[in-house]
Design an enzyme around this catalytic site. Structure first.
Site, mmCIF file in Angstrom:
data_model
loop_
_atom_site.group_PDB
_atom_site.id
_atom_site.type_symbol
_atom_site.label_atom_id
_atom_site.label_comp_id
_atom_site.label_asym_id
_atom_site.label_seq_id
_atom_site.Cartn_x
_atom_site.Cartn_y
_atom_site.Cartn_z
ATOM 1 N N LEU A 1 98.307 -43.133 65.032
ATOM 2 C CA LEU A 1 99.563 -43.837 64.797
ATOM 3 C C LEU A 1 99.930 -44.595 66.059
ATOM 4 C CD1 LEU A 1 101.608 -40.991 63.042
ATOM 5 C CD2 LEU A 1 100.912 -43.140 61.980
ATOM 6 N N ASP A 2 100.402 -45.837 65.908
ATOM 7 C CA ASP A 2 100.792 -46.584 67.102
ATOM 8 C C ASP A 2 102.099 -46.038 67.659
ATOM 9 O OD1 ASP A 2 102.876 -47.682 65.583
ATOM 10 O OD2 ASP A 2 101.734 -49.487 65.090
ATOM 11 N N ALA A 3 102.489 -46.557 68.806
ATOM 12 C CA ALA A 3 103.603 -45.964 69.552
ATOM 13 C C ALA A 3 104.915 -45.962 68.775
ATOM 14 C CB ALA A 3 103.786 -46.700 70.880
ATOM 15 N N SER B 1 105.371 -45.872 65.476
ATOM 16 C CA SER B 1 105.316 -45.196 64.181
ATOM 17 C C SER B 1 105.465 -43.695 64.387
ATOM 18 C CB SER B 1 103.989 -45.500 63.478
ATOM 19 O OG SER B 1 103.819 -46.896 63.301
#
Length: 333
Positions: A102-104, A106
């Site tokens: 998951l990106d930062a 999310s």
């Protein structure tokens, strides 16, 4: 030689589990935090007894002067070179692997693995499993990166947007993605194999492909805010934000994504995810034990179903209709 308590504890830590990644935190920080916590838990385990060795020590009676010369006697003493204060912590490093990232910005379910279970995690990431997301959107604004943190590039009206219009756009997008799903599946749709794969929810692209939305619906609509539930394959969080942007364009308006939250990754759901206060060795062991027991339960129930299956098809009309409904649901998943 008997394994130490820390080693036995490490064996119980090997497996898959999931945590809840909060928004605004990079997944590497989550992994590093869990690695540090698990190392502390392992090294805090009671240390085993020190190994013994035989040494010849001076006999205390020889110091009294009653006899001439030095008398030695055999004695079993601990090996001080194996003491934890000399050797340091038993575990210096522990490998924690991360699944679908998951990106930062999310949040949601993040699957992890400890030790040798990273091989299982690699196989899990290669399997054809869908993931569920909740997307928070807002009409009236467009940004350069499709998120509310980006630079605003356009503002528009949204008073003409209704839930019926939104549902029609979502149905159109889902239909287009269903066609893409069949195209990427590389299976003859008229074959028995395709039917069986659809019934088991295994119909999907082989390996990597373009992102595919297998399910899309609106669960909350209160302009300018709306909430979508999405099931997808091979997605990225940036792609999901772009979907919200394109939905706004299809409705002759603009939309920006305010939040992306993963609610399911294969068999792992929000109910299984450990929150920040539970990233401890004991809670991780309990989560891994729960995952293993659920796998055994599913395997056992599947075996019983296969053994109990009759040779002839004795299904009633209502049961056949239920089977057809389950097949349709399997395709959407």
């Amino acid at each position: 030689m008997m394994a130490s308590p820390a080693v036995r504890m490490f064996w119980r830590l090997e497996g898959l589990f999931c945590v809840y990644k909060p928004p605004g935190v990079h997944w590497k920080l989550v992994r590093d935090n869990i690695e540090t916590t698990l190392l502390k838990g392992l090294n805090a385990a009671p240390s085993g007894p020190l190994p013994k060795e035989v040494r010849f020590l001076p006999d205390p009676e020889s110091d009294t002067g009653a006899t001439k010369g030095l008398t030695l006697s055999a004695a079993s003493v601990p090996v001080l070179s194996k003491h934890p204060l000399v050797t340091g912590p038993e575990f210096q490093h522990i490998k924690v692997g991360v699944g679908h990232r998951l990106d930062a910005f999310s949040s949601g379910v993040l699957v992890l693995a400890v030790g040798n279970s990273n091989k299982i995690l690699n196989n899990f990431c290669r399997t054809r499993v869908t993931r569920d997301y909740t997307l928070e959107g807002e009409f009236g604004t467009a940004t350069d990166d499709f998120s509310y943190r980006g630079k605003v590039v356009e503002r528009s009206t949204y008073g003409h947007v209704t839930q019926d219009n939104l549902d029609r756009v979502l149905a159109m997008l889902q239909g287009a993605n269903q066609k893409a799903l069949l195209m990427y599946s590389n299976v003859d749709m008229r074959s028995q194999e395709a039917y069986e794969m659809a019934a088991q929810g295994l119909l999907g692209p082989e390996g990597k492909s373009e992102p595919v939305l297998t399910g899309l619906r609106c669960v909350h609509f209160q302009p300018p805010n709306f909430t979508l539930e999405v099931q997808c394959l091979n997605e990225t969080q940036k792609y999901l934000r772009k979907v919200v942007h394109e939905i706004g364009l299809e409705l002759r308006s603009t939309a920006v994504c305010k939040g992306v939250r993963r609610t399911r990754d294969g068999p792992f759901t929000l109910q299984d995810a450990l929150t920040r206060n539970h990233w401890t060795a004991s809670d991780v062991m309990q989560a891994i034990r729960k995952y293993h027991s659920s796998k055994k339960t599913k395997k056992y129930s599947h075996t019983k179903t296969v053994d109990a299956a009759p040779e002839e098809n004795t299904m009633t009309d209502s049961q056949q209709n239920e089977t057809c409904d389950e097949t349709a649901v399997g395709v959407i998943k």
